[in-house]
Design an enzyme around this catalytic site. Structure first.
Site, mmCIF file in Angstrom:
data_model
loop_
_atom_site.group_PDB
_atom_site.id
_atom_site.type_symbol
_atom_site.label_atom_id
_atom_site.label_comp_id
_atom_site.label_asym_id
_atom_site.label_seq_id
_atom_site.Cartn_x
_atom_site.Cartn_y
_atom_site.Cartn_z
ATOM 1 N N HIS A 260 -10.427 29.714 3.358
ATOM 2 C CA HIS A 260 -11.505 29.735 4.113
ATOM 3 C C HIS A 260 -11.533 30.885 5.176
ATOM 4 C CE1 HIS A 260 -15.069 28.738 6.375
ATOM 5 N NE2 HIS A 260 -14.476 28.664 7.411
ATOM 6 N N GLY B 5 -23.744 21.591 -0.120
ATOM 7 C CA GLY B 5 -24.985 22.371 -0.462
ATOM 8 C C GLY B 5 -25.734 22.554 0.447
ATOM 9 N N ARG C 39 -23.843 26.235 13.331
ATOM 10 C CA ARG C 39 -23.597 24.726 13.090
ATOM 11 C C ARG C 39 -23.729 24.152 14.493
ATOM 12 N NH1 ARG C 39 -21.814 22.600 7.986
ATOM 13 N NH2 ARG C 39 -21.030 24.243 6.738
ATOM 14 N N GLY D 278 0.873 -1.190 -0.073
ATOM 15 C CA GLY D 278 -0.056 0.146 -0.161
ATOM 16 C C GLY D 278 0.773 1.253 -0.025
ATOM 17 N N ASP E 100 -22.869 33.518 5.657
ATOM 18 C CA ASP E 100 -22.685 33.773 7.188
ATOM 19 C C ASP E 100 -21.440 34.803 7.499
ATOM 20 O OD1 ASP E 100 -19.637 32.779 6.496
ATOM 21 O OD2 ASP E 100 -20.646 30.659 6.342
ATOM 22 N N ASP F 137 -19.591 32.842 -1.639
ATOM 23 C CA ASP F 137 -19.177 31.944 -0.788
ATOM 24 C C ASP F 137 -17.654 31.178 -1.408
ATOM 25 O OD1 ASP F 137 -19.158 30.638 1.494
ATOM 26 O OD2 ASP F 137 -20.786 29.577 1.152
ATOM 27 N N LYS G 26 -25.000 32.075 10.479
ATOM 28 C CA LYS G 26 -25.194 30.595 10.201
ATOM 29 C C LYS G 26 -24.729 29.813 11.596
ATOM 30 C CE LYS G 26 -22.408 27.972 7.595
ATOM 31 N NZ LYS G 26 -21.883 27.809 5.980
ATOM 32 N N SER H 130 -19.941 22.493 -0.630
ATOM 33 C CA SER H 130 -19.704 21.031 -0.210
ATOM 34 C C SER H 130 -20.691 20.391 -0.387
ATOM 35 C CB SER H 130 -18.778 21.069 1.242
ATOM 36 O OG SER H 130 -18.569 20.086 1.730
HETATM 37 C C1 R5P Z 1 -18.348 27.582 5.848
HETATM 38 O O1 R5P Z 1 -18.357 28.530 6.605
HETATM 39 C C2 R5P Z 1 -18.126 27.971 4.228
HETATM 40 O O2 R5P Z 1 -17.846 29.217 3.996
HETATM 41 C C3 R5P Z 1 -19.140 27.410 3.284
HETATM 42 O O3 R5P Z 1 -20.437 28.121 3.586
HETATM 43 C C4 R5P Z 1 -19.342 26.002 3.550
HETATM 44 O O4 R5P Z 1 -18.471 25.450 3.941
HETATM 45 C C5 R5P Z 1 -20.218 25.214 2.774
HETATM 46 O O5 R5P Z 1 -20.468 23.894 2.945
HETATM 47 P P1 R5P Z 1 -21.760 23.286 2.804
HETATM 48 O O6 R5P Z 1 -22.272 23.424 1.138
HETATM 49 O O7 R5P Z 1 -21.649 21.761 2.920
HETATM 50 O O8 R5P Z 1 -22.894 24.000 3.549
#
Ligand code: R5P
Length: 263
Positions: free
Chosen positions: A115, A202, A174, A27, A149, A196, A172, A200
């Site tokens: 980010h 969505g 989480r 591997g 956010d 944004d 936002k 990821s």
């Molecule tokens: C989060 O703080 C980022 O700026 C994006 O808004 C976020 O990572 C998008 O992820 P997802 O599409 O999974 O909501």
């Protein structure tokens, strides 16, 4: 100038140094530069994602040993960047580990739409953005610019300034199990442009659309630098008229999703 593309950026149409990659029976990864690079100036383009950091480090070592000079590393997508805070006791600050490894390479680094710029405390790099390029293809349509956010406000402000448009930010939150998006604004009959860094799952965009539509927004558009599109993401974007993303990931345009060549 030669380009050292890795598995994650192999889709980019650039003259690439040839790299052989395979695995030993146990591997372990095997990397070999099979182009002639002695004396060549090389730009490496790679994503840092969950499974390629070691391969990238081996590739850099192989290129140097073959006599190439890696002048800079372009990182269209720096993964782990969302693991930039400790939310629970016992967690790893993963991006800090990744940054320290990259810093040790002593090669100038450029990161696109990172980010959170705060990670520069562990890794000095030059920041670039695909967003102004994406903005060029967005129809000029009297937008209000929206950050989904608080963390994305700086990014959205940069775009609002270029568009000379007003800006609002949603909030936002989480939790481990869900994402909550809230916010109020006077956006009745206005077109909205969400800005944004990535899409990821969505979920952020799906929830933002719900909030914005409930307040009377007209058409919804998005510019997002990176289209990761994990499973089911595209289906969560149905409320959007057009979604523009860069070609940092190997994604094809389809329906309302338009991939724009930025690299
Ligand atoms: C989060 O703080 C980022 O700026 C994006 O808004 C976020 O990572 C998008 O992820 P997802 O599409 O999974 O909501």
């Amino acid at each position: 100038m030669k380009y050292l593309l890795t598995r994650s950026t192999a889709h980019l149409k650039l003259p690439a140094v040839k790299v052989e990659r395979s695995h030993f029976p146990d591997g372990e990864l095997y990397i070999r530069i099979s182009s002639l690079v002695r004396g060549e100036k090389i730009t490496m383009i790679t994503h840092i994602t969950s499974d390629n950091l070691l391969a990238d480090l081996f590739t850099i070592d192989a290129a140097k040993r073959a006599g190439g000079k890696i002048e800079k590393i372009l990182i269209p997508y720096l993964g782990y960047a969302r693991q930039d805070q400790l939310y629970q006791k016992g967690e790893a600050l993963s991006i800090s580990v990744v940054c320290k490894i990259l810093k040790n390479l002593c090669i100038p680094i450029v990161v696109y739409d990172v980010h959170n710029e705060a990670i520069k405390r562990d890794l000095p790099f030059k920041s670039e953005s695909f967003l102004p390029k994406l903005l060029k293809v967005v129809p000029r349509d009297h937008f209000v610019v929206v950050s989904p956010d608080r963390g994305g406000v700086k990014r959205a402000k940069m775009i609002a300034k270029l568009l000379k448009a007003p800006i609002i930010s949603l909030k936002k939150t989480r939790t481990k199990k869900k994402v909550i998006i809230e916010g109020r604004a006077d956006i009745q009959n206005m077109n909205v442009l969400i800005v944004d860094d990535m899409i990821s799952t969505g979920t952020t965009l799906q929830k933002a659309a719900k909030v914005l539509k409930a307040q009377g927004a007209k058409d919804l558009y998005v510019i997002a630098s990176h289209g990761l599109f994990t499973k089911g993401a595209k289906g969560r974007l149905k409320a959007y008229k057009r979604v523009f993303i860069s070609n940092s990931f190997n994604i094809k345009s389809s329906n309302n999703i338009e991939v724009i060549e930025c690299l």
